[in-house]
Scaffold this active site. Structure first.
Site, PDB file in Angstrom:
ATOM      1  N   TRP A 134       0.811  -1.227   0.000  1.00 59.20           N
ATOM      2  CA  TRP A 134       0.000   0.000   0.000  1.00 59.20           C
ATOM      3  C   TRP A 134       0.840   1.271   0.000  1.00 59.20           C
ATOM      4  CZ3 TRP A 134       1.954   2.136   4.282  1.00 59.20           C
ATOM      5  CH2 TRP A 134       2.444   1.265   5.262  1.00 59.20           C
ATOM      6  N   ASN A 135       2.149   1.175   0.209  1.00 60.73           N
ATOM      7  CA  ASN A 135       2.901   2.419   0.490  1.00 60.73           C
ATOM      8  C   ASN A 135       3.148   3.265  -0.755  1.00 60.73           C
ATOM      9  OD1 ASN A 135       4.821   0.531  -0.414  1.00 60.73           O
ATOM     10  ND2 ASN A 135       6.463   1.516   0.735  1.00 60.73           N
ATOM     11  N   LYS A 158      -3.307  -8.396  -7.606  1.00 65.10           N
ATOM     12  CA  LYS A 158      -3.970  -8.174  -6.311  1.00 65.10           C
ATOM     13  C   LYS A 158      -3.360  -6.961  -5.626  1.00 65.10           C
ATOM     14  CE  LYS A 158      -3.666  -9.517  -2.080  1.00 65.10           C
ATOM     15  NZ  LYS A 158      -4.119  -8.225  -1.509  1.00 65.10           N
ATOM     16  N   PRO A 159      -4.095  -5.838  -5.626  1.00 69.47           N
ATOM     17  CA  PRO A 159      -3.606  -4.678  -4.878  1.00 69.47           C
ATOM     18  C   PRO A 159      -3.698  -4.951  -3.380  1.00 69.47           C
ATOM     19  CG  PRO A 159      -5.626  -4.147  -6.131  1.00 69.47           C
ATOM     20  CD  PRO A 159      -5.416  -5.627  -6.221  1.00 69.47           C
ATOM     21  N   GLY A 208       6.468  -6.535  -0.800  1.00 65.05           N
ATOM     22  CA  GLY A 208       5.806  -6.479   0.497  1.00 65.05           C
ATOM     23  C   GLY A 208       6.755  -6.911   1.593  1.00 65.05           C
ATOM     24  N   SER A 209       6.198  -7.485   2.645  1.00 65.20           N
ATOM     25  CA  SER A 209       7.004  -7.769   3.837  1.00 65.20           C
ATOM     26  C   SER A 209       7.825  -9.041   3.674  1.00 65.20           C
ATOM     27  CB  SER A 209       6.074  -7.914   5.043  1.00 65.20           C
ATOM     28  OG  SER A 209       5.212  -9.013   4.833  1.00 65.20           O
ATOM     29  N   GLU A 230      10.430  -8.327  -3.744  1.00 65.63           N
ATOM     30  CA  GLU A 230      10.997  -7.047  -3.281  1.00 65.63           C
ATOM     31  C   GLU A 230      10.488  -6.857  -1.865  1.00 65.63           C
ATOM     32  OE1 GLU A 230      13.061  -4.993  -4.662  1.00 65.63           O
ATOM     33  OE2 GLU A 230      12.999  -5.391  -6.808  1.00 65.63           O
ATOM     34  N   CYS A 264      10.217   1.730   1.728  1.00 71.96           N
ATOM     35  CA  CYS A 264      11.113   0.583   1.953  1.00 71.96           C
ATOM     36  C   CYS A 264      12.559   1.040   2.110  1.00 71.96           C
ATOM     37  CB  CYS A 264      10.964  -0.426   0.825  1.00 71.96           C
ATOM     38  SG  CYS A 264      11.168   0.302  -0.799  1.00 71.96           S
ATOM     39  N   GLU A 359      12.508  -3.966  10.867  1.00 76.82           N
ATOM     40  CA  GLU A 359      11.947  -2.851  10.097  1.00 76.82           C
ATOM     41  C   GLU A 359      10.897  -2.115  10.935  1.00 76.82           C
ATOM     42  OE1 GLU A 359       9.691  -3.871   6.500  1.00 76.82           O
ATOM     43  OE2 GLU A 359      10.589  -2.131   5.528  1.00 76.82           O
TER      44      GLU A 359
END
Ligand code: NAD
Length: 461
Positions: A134-135, A158-159, A208-209, A230, A264, A359
């Site tokens: 979402w960032n 998929k958002p 994402g994470s 990523e 990130c 993080e």
């Protein structure tokens, strides 16, 4: 897993709904992937030039809508409006040049020696899953969907569940020019993401994470599916003893607090030579105090809300645990309200604390004085992550030598981490597998095939 049929997008600044979309039933996902697979054949058949010319007009559509897209980004995830509009303009403004770069990267290449003439093709893989955070809710999908489509793949996208509306709008603009089912949107959260990863896709492009990346890799291993991951970062900044303190502090504040620290490659750890540590802390505290917190739609806002209560709680818990273990607050640290977290600078932090190792993804910077370059490098590399890093120092040769000892994938000297046009976006170690952008990045969406024939004989004399 949610049982609610609608996914409601909420403004994190106010808690008000922005809109809603139907959640895609998990059991429908294999069928959607099959539809994309059927549509991919004709899309690939258009050829590289045909696909590029189909896609070309979309850049102008994005630019024309940049203000509205920016506003939607701000309302869905909170970043200041100028950053949201900037994100839309970056995608639309770079569109045509990116298409040209992709067309060049994916064109067949001919290799020839005395005996053999070989053509190397960059063929489509089939169906790519694109799963995004979402960032940067427009740019992250854009970085993977456009090269995947240019390469001749169909995409099931998929958002993030935090930003379903901006994801849907990006796909609508592309679908104005695409044949049916070449780009299909799946809406939902982790449950839909897991189902998409498990479905019959040929590549999973994921940003994402680290935790989700691990799960994806484990699932993908079963069918040997390709993955591009990523993942997160814990970026260090090294401030050498000859650094321009004012410049370094200004950079640190902007890069730690931009997008509320939800970047990130945010600067999360700062290793500053002890000789200038006091001056640097004072300058950083001054810069931090200038960061106005507020609703992203207000012109004066530099720091908006965190995306959601769960992200706010994670950040505040890291600050509280660090302070309980002896960290000292140098700036911010109080006045948090709702999803708003006041930019905070901590010092007296050790690497035993989560805030120095895990993080944060929030507006928090930790400053750790060090005795010389070797200690700075050792601590900067003391993390499983390896996304970005920056080094500040007036002697550029020395700063560059320090930078070359860092294990991150992207390193900036006296500037941020992004490279010149054509550079890849690349993480190392636990920050990911594969990368985006650049010739090599685009080629990850393809299968290389070589076809060889006897070399052409020179004509008889
Ligand atoms: P997240 O991993 O929670 O979710 C990302 C996406 O994956 C969402 O669409 C989510 O629904 C989906 N998802 C979650 N678990 C899944 C699973 N097990 N299988 C399949 N899909 C799953 O991450 P987030 O909170 O949306 O984003 C923040 C993270 O993204 C941070 O760690 C940040 O550093 C990272 N990030 C990295 C880069 C980069 O370029 N390396 C860029 C942006 C963000």
């Amino acid at each position: 897993m949610s049982v609610f049929p609608m996914l409601v997008s909420v403004d994190p600044a106010t808690g008000e709904p922005v809109g809603e979309v139907p959640r895609t039933p998990v059991e429908a996902i294999p069928g959607l992937v099959a539809r994309a697979r059927a549509a991919q054949v004709a899309w690939a058949g258009l050829g590289l030039e045909g696909r590029v010319s189909r896609l070309r007009p979309v850049g102008a559509r994005l630019l024309a809508e940049a203000d509205a897209l920016g506003r939607l980004i701000t309302r869905e995830m909170g970043k200041p409006l100028r950053e949201g509009i900037g994100e839309a303009k970056d995608c639309g403004g770079g569109w045509s040049a990116e298409l040209d770069e992709m067309a060049h990267a994916l064109a067949p290449e001919v290799l020839e020696d005395a005996a053999t003439r070989t053509t190397m093709f960059h063929d489509p893989l089939g169906v790519c899953a694109a799963i995004t955070p979402w960032n940067f809710p427009l740019e992250m999908p854009h970085w993977m969907i456009l090269p995947a489509l240019v390469a001749g793949n169909a995409v099931v996208f998929k958002p993030s569940e935090e930003t379903p509306l901006i994801g849907a709008r990006y796909a609508e603009l592309l679908n104005e020019v695409l044949p049916p089912d070449v780009l299909i949107v799946v809406q939902g959260d982790e449950a839909q993401g897991r189902a998409l990863v498990a479905a019959d896709v040929d590549l999973i492009a994921f940003t994402g994470s680290r935790a989700a990346g691990r799960q994806i890799l484990a699932t993908a291993a079963h069918d040997l599916k390709r993955v591009i991951l990523e993942l997160g970062g814990k970026d260090p900044m090294i401030v050498l003893d000859d650094a321009n303190v004012g410049l370094a502090a200004r950079f640190a504040a902007r890069n730690s607090f931009r997008n509320c620290g939800q970047v990130c490659v945010s600067t999360e750890r700062i290793y500053v030579d002890r000789k200038i540590a006091e001056a640097f802390l004072t300058a950083l505290a001054g810069e931090t105090a200038k960061m106005t917190v507020g609703h992203g739609l207000l012109a004066r806002t530099f720091v908006g809300p965190m995306v959601a209560p769960w992200q706010r709680d994670h950040v505040l818990a890291q600050i509280d645990a660090a302070v309980a273990a002896g960290a000292r607050i140098v700036a911010g640290g109080a006045g948090h309200h709702g999803n708003f977290v006041v930019p905070t600078v901590l010092t007296d932090v050790t690497h035993a604390m989560d805030v120095a190792r895990e993080e944060t993804f929030g507006p928090v910077a930790v400053v750790i004085p060090v005795d010389g370059d070797d200690e700075a490098v050792r601590l900067a590399n003391d993390t499983p992550y390896g996304l970005g890093a920056v080094v500040f120092g007036e002697d550029e040769a020395r700063a560059t030598a320090v930078a070359r000892r860092l294990t991150a994938g992207m390193i900036g000297v006296n500037r941020g981490v992004g490279g010149a046009a054509g550079s890849p976006w690349v993480g190392a170690r636990h920050s990911g597998y594969g990368y985006h952008k650049g010739v090599a990045g685009h080629r990850q969406f393809t299968q290389v095939r070589i076809l060889s024939t006897p070399a052409r004989r020179p004509p008889a004399p």
